[in-house]
Write a protein that holds these residues in place. Structure first.
Motif, PDB file in Angstrom:
ATOM      1  N   SER A  34       5.346   6.178  -1.379  1.00  0.00           N
ATOM      2  CA  SER A  34       5.869   5.526  -0.169  1.00  0.00           C
ATOM      3  C   SER A  34       7.133   4.740  -0.477  1.00  0.00           C
ATOM      4  O   SER A  34       8.039   4.649   0.353  1.00  0.00           O
ATOM      5  CB  SER A  34       4.815   4.581   0.435  1.00  0.00           C
TER       6      SER A  34
ATOM      7  N   ALA B 129      10.659   6.270  -0.032  1.00  0.00           N
ATOM      8  CA  ALA B 129      11.356   6.114   1.256  1.00  0.00           C
ATOM      9  C   ALA B 129      11.681   4.652   1.542  1.00  0.00           C
ATOM     10  O   ALA B 129      12.735   4.331   2.107  1.00  0.00           O
ATOM     11  CB  ALA B 129      10.488   6.678   2.388  1.00  0.00           C
TER      12      ALA B 129
ATOM     13  N   TYR C 140       0.996  -9.336   5.973  1.00  0.00           N
ATOM     14  CA  TYR C 140       1.408  -9.068   7.347  1.00  0.00           C
ATOM     15  C   TYR C 140       0.275  -8.362   8.084  1.00  0.00           C
ATOM     16  O   TYR C 140      -0.037  -8.662   9.221  1.00  0.00           O
ATOM     17  CB  TYR C 140       2.672  -8.210   7.380  1.00  0.00           C
ATOM     18  N   ASN C 141      -0.350  -7.426   7.404  1.00  0.00           N
ATOM     19  CA  ASN C 141      -1.617  -6.876   7.896  1.00  0.00           C
ATOM     20  C   ASN C 141      -2.651  -7.077   6.775  1.00  0.00           C
ATOM     21  O   ASN C 141      -2.363  -7.699   5.754  1.00  0.00           O
ATOM     22  CB  ASN C 141      -1.487  -5.399   8.295  1.00  0.00           C
TER      23      ASN C 141
ATOM     24  N   GLN D  23       0.834  -1.189   0.000  1.00  0.00           N
ATOM     25  CA  GLN D  23       0.000   0.000   0.000  1.00  0.00           C
ATOM     26  C   GLN D  23       0.877   1.250   0.000  1.00  0.00           C
ATOM     27  O   GLN D  23       2.076   1.176   0.189  1.00  0.00           O
ATOM     28  CB  GLN D  23      -0.904   0.000   1.241  1.00  0.00           C
ATOM     29  N   GLY D  24       0.245   2.391  -0.197  1.00  0.00           N
ATOM     30  CA  GLY D  24       0.959   3.657  -0.040  1.00  0.00           C
ATOM     31  C   GLY D  24       1.472   4.259  -1.336  1.00  0.00           C
ATOM     32  O   GLY D  24       2.030   5.361  -1.319  1.00  0.00           O
TER      33      GLY D  24
ATOM     34  N   ARG E  46      16.994  -1.131   7.422  1.00  0.00           N
ATOM     35  CA  ARG E  46      17.577  -0.422   8.557  1.00  0.00           C
ATOM     36  C   ARG E  46      16.697  -0.585   9.783  1.00  0.00           C
ATOM     37  O   ARG E  46      15.500  -0.784   9.687  1.00  0.00           O
ATOM     38  CB  ARG E  46      17.657   1.070   8.250  1.00  0.00           C
ATOM     39  N   ARG E  47      17.309  -0.373  10.928  1.00  0.00           N
ATOM     40  CA  ARG E  47      16.616  -0.545  12.197  1.00  0.00           C
ATOM     41  C   ARG E  47      15.355   0.317  12.283  1.00  0.00           C
ATOM     42  O   ARG E  47      14.344  -0.106  12.822  1.00  0.00           O
ATOM     43  CB  ARG E  47      17.584  -0.166  13.333  1.00  0.00           C
ATOM     44  N   GLU E  48      15.396   1.539  11.752  1.00  0.00           N
ATOM     45  CA  GLU E  48      14.281   2.471  11.937  1.00  0.00           C
ATOM     46  C   GLU E  48      13.160   2.253  10.920  1.00  0.00           C
ATOM     47  O   GLU E  48      12.169   2.987  10.931  1.00  0.00           O
ATOM     48  CB  GLU E  48      14.774   3.922  11.864  1.00  0.00           C
ATOM     49  N   THR E  49      13.296   1.264  10.058  1.00  0.00           N
ATOM     50  CA  THR E  49      12.274   1.033   9.035  1.00  0.00           C
ATOM     51  C   THR E  49      10.953   0.613   9.672  1.00  0.00           C
ATOM     52  O   THR E  49      10.908  -0.363  10.421  1.00  0.00           O
ATOM     53  CB  THR E  49      12.735  -0.087   8.071  1.00  0.00           C
ATOM     54  N   PRO E  50       9.865   1.332   9.392  1.00  0.00           N
ATOM     55  CA  PRO E  50       8.565   0.851   9.887  1.00  0.00           C
ATOM     56  C   PRO E  50       8.325  -0.588   9.397  1.00  0.00           C
ATOM     57  O   PRO E  50       8.657  -0.920   8.254  1.00  0.00           O
ATOM     58  CB  PRO E  50       7.572   1.829   9.253  1.00  0.00           C
ATOM     59  N   THR E  51       7.795  -1.419  10.277  1.00  0.00           N
ATOM     60  CA  THR E  51       7.611  -2.829   9.924  1.00  0.00           C
ATOM     61  C   THR E  51       6.829  -2.984   8.624  1.00  0.00           C
ATOM     62  O   THR E  51       7.133  -3.847   7.801  1.00  0.00           O
ATOM     63  CB  THR E  51       6.878  -3.551  11.073  1.00  0.00           C
ATOM     64  N   MET E  52       5.832  -2.120   8.435  1.00  0.00           N
ATOM     65  CA  MET E  52       5.011  -2.217   7.226  1.00  0.00           C
ATOM     66  C   MET E  52       5.778  -1.814   5.968  1.00  0.00           C
ATOM     67  O   MET E  52       5.270  -1.947   4.862  1.00  0.00           O
ATOM     68  CB  MET E  52       3.775  -1.332   7.377  1.00  0.00           C
ATOM     69  N   MET E  53       6.990  -1.277   6.132  1.00  0.00           N
ATOM     70  CA  MET E  53       7.827  -0.924   4.979  1.00  0.00           C
ATOM     71  C   MET E  53       8.998  -1.889   4.813  1.00  0.00           C
ATOM     72  O   MET E  53       9.851  -1.663   3.954  1.00  0.00           O
ATOM     73  CB  MET E  53       8.367   0.496   5.150  1.00  0.00           C
TER      74      MET E  53
END
Lengths: 360, 360
Positions: A78, A81, A236-237, A73-74, A217-224
């Protein structure tokens, strides 16, 4: 009910057969007693719809098992990023080619996550050509090389796949996906917002070589996180189930048209007709170097801008819709995606000829 | 065509009137010659659809001009990251209440972005109750206090709005949004995945107090920056246009039902009928403390798990679909969202009574 010819750059016209099937199945998908949009994404019915769509996309685009196919999505925005977050090390760099407004947006977003090298740009000449690859200032240190094979706004399209050597090649194919044959094996990652050649907006397809998974990377939102999405079959969702279903209908339709090879020939013919008409006219003009003219998005100007509103009003009256060019470019733009029938292009040319005769 | 009663927890049943209208408008929206999914999101037609939907949502939920209403993508799961990225300082903290599986997911994702204090939890008792707020260990230093008013999987629902004092209150209302009156002015941010009471999956509505905009961290993807989305009327990129349109149809339908007050009374009656039947039975059981039983999601167990498959098969044969409970809880679950008619609940109870008589 009258269907118009809709030349919108996106969301764009869809095959009428697809819309008819969606209409007929709206309240009850194949005797299930439910609309597809009411189904659990975990149900056998929807899983079958989803898997069939992925299989058809793989077949149409020629995607091997070395790649994961994701339905996210996005939109492509999106992904601007998501790509650096997954593929670029925090102290690394990425190479980008700048050929238009969408390239620039991708560059701006990636620059927020690390060092971006713009290895070539045609901005100085107004994005009317693709820079000669022999002049690109690429680095083997780059995490990836990003380009935009078709610039939807400028109407500029690559007629070659860049050679990125060992560096993964990443392409925003939003407005060219499935419009002509492409050798997917040359790419590390291909992404495409659905709302041009695939289906409704709110869905973005990602084709990613599996060795590129797992480096977020560590800061990546899980959905990304591509790895998470791939590991969960894009569930995943709750995914955009109805859009995924519609994409599947479009894939079936495209297969029935003969696939990407056949539609590519048709697309070339549609675009050539319109460009030839423009070139033969002294009333209309297109600024793009002929070799790099887009098959999908054809911007053109009238001899006088003061005639633009009359041109659009006359077009609307004939059911030739959404021909106004992007505000950043002006003039007109006719988008000729897969679902635009050749008869629509013929009708447009007829109208353009008449308008030029009467007002030129 | 036979429409079943679909008790799915989400994507969930939609009002039949909404599906009929979407079907009738599929190929040609109000004489435009296009499907809504083929319209430019910048067109007058779509902007009108979008603005009407926002206005109706504001009216239904009682949202003042102090709040922005956003139509985003990525589902509530994306919001789990978006919220800390926008509201929590990198060296700050946030308070979370843990009342079930969705709370835990929100906590896990937020913990990746800063210090999360779980100020109360009912996990030890199996998430069968809401912890007494007098015992919550909240901090005025927290960037916000997050809770999940309705746990879709556990069937646990708050019957009060927590008092967070000066700390912004943030709520995942995915499965309770628009199901009963709520005083929005008590919240800093409310978010809800659409696929329960609003529309199809792939859309998430966010209601955010305007003073909370503009604090996104540097690493926030632009598409997750509330300020950017708000400044662009949720059209920074192409939004999920067709889902937005369907949400608008659902809002119109809900207004025609008498709005949130009226639907809340109906929802309470539907849920009470089913809980009363379960409590009066010695064959069915629900484990949740009566005060906190969800109006939307009613999990129940049979006297013997070995009868589950027979129960589900008999239900399917009667057109009572998707009653299987979540794998983490087992048993059954009947979701009674706004679009589930009371007749569906009656039919379910009739079947449950018959099954208990025959097999109990």
């Amino acid at each position: 009910m009258t269907r118009a010819y809709n030349f919108c750059a996106g969301p764009a016209t869809l095959p009428e057969e697809v819309l008819r099937q969606a209409r007929d199945e709206m309240l009850d998908w194949q005797g299930s007693g439910m609309s597809v949009m009411e189904m659990s994404h975990r149900s056998d019915e929807f899983v079958s719809i989803a898997e069939t769509a992925e299989r058809d996309l793989r077949e149409l685009a020629g995607v091997s098992d070395d790649y994961a196919v994701l339905f996210m999505q996005g939109g492509a925005s999106s992904q601007f990023a998501t790509i650096p977050l997954n593929l670029m090390a925090a102290d690394g760099s990425a190479d980008y080619v700048n050929t238009g407004i969408w390239s620039k947006k991708a560059i701006a977003e990636a620059s927020r996550y690390g060092k971006v090298n713009v290895v070539a740009s045609s901005e100085e000449g107004g994005f009317t050509t693709v820079p000669d690859q022999s002049q690109w200032d690429c680095s083997v240190e780059a995490s990836y090389l990003h380009y935009t094979p078709n610039e939807t706004i400028g109407g500029l399209e690559f007629d070659f796949v860049p050679d990125s050597g060992p560096v993964p090649l990443v392409a925003d194919m939003s407005s060219t996906m499935l419009s002509r044959p492409v050798d997917v094996s040359k790419f590390g990652l291909i992404y495409a917002g659905a709302q041009k050649n695939i289906g409704p907006s709110g869905l973005v397809t990602v084709i990613i070589r599996k060795d590129l998974l797992g480096h977020a990377r560590r800061e990546t939102p899980t959905m990304m996180n591509y790895q998470v999405i791939a590991d969960n079959g894009s569930m995943y969702n709750t995914p955009a189930t109805y859009s995924w279903y519609l994409a599947g209908l479009v894939f079936k339709w495209l297969k029935a048209q003969g696939g990407v090879e056949a539609i590519g020939q048709l697309n070339q013919r549609k675009a050539s007709k319109l460009y030839n008409f423009i070139d033969d006219s002294d009333f209309y003009a297109n600024p793009i170097a002929p070799r790099f003219r887009s098959w999908m998005n054809v911007p053109f100007t009238l001899a006088e801008d003061s005639l633009n509103n009359d041109f659009l009003a006359g077009a609307n009256a004939r059911g030739l819709l959404n021909l106004k060019g992007h505000r950043s470019v002006g003039g007109m733009r006719a988008s000729l995606y897969n679902a635009m029938p050749e008869a629509g292009v013929d009708a447009l040319i007829d109208y353009m000829a008449e308008f030029a005769r009467e007002r030129g």
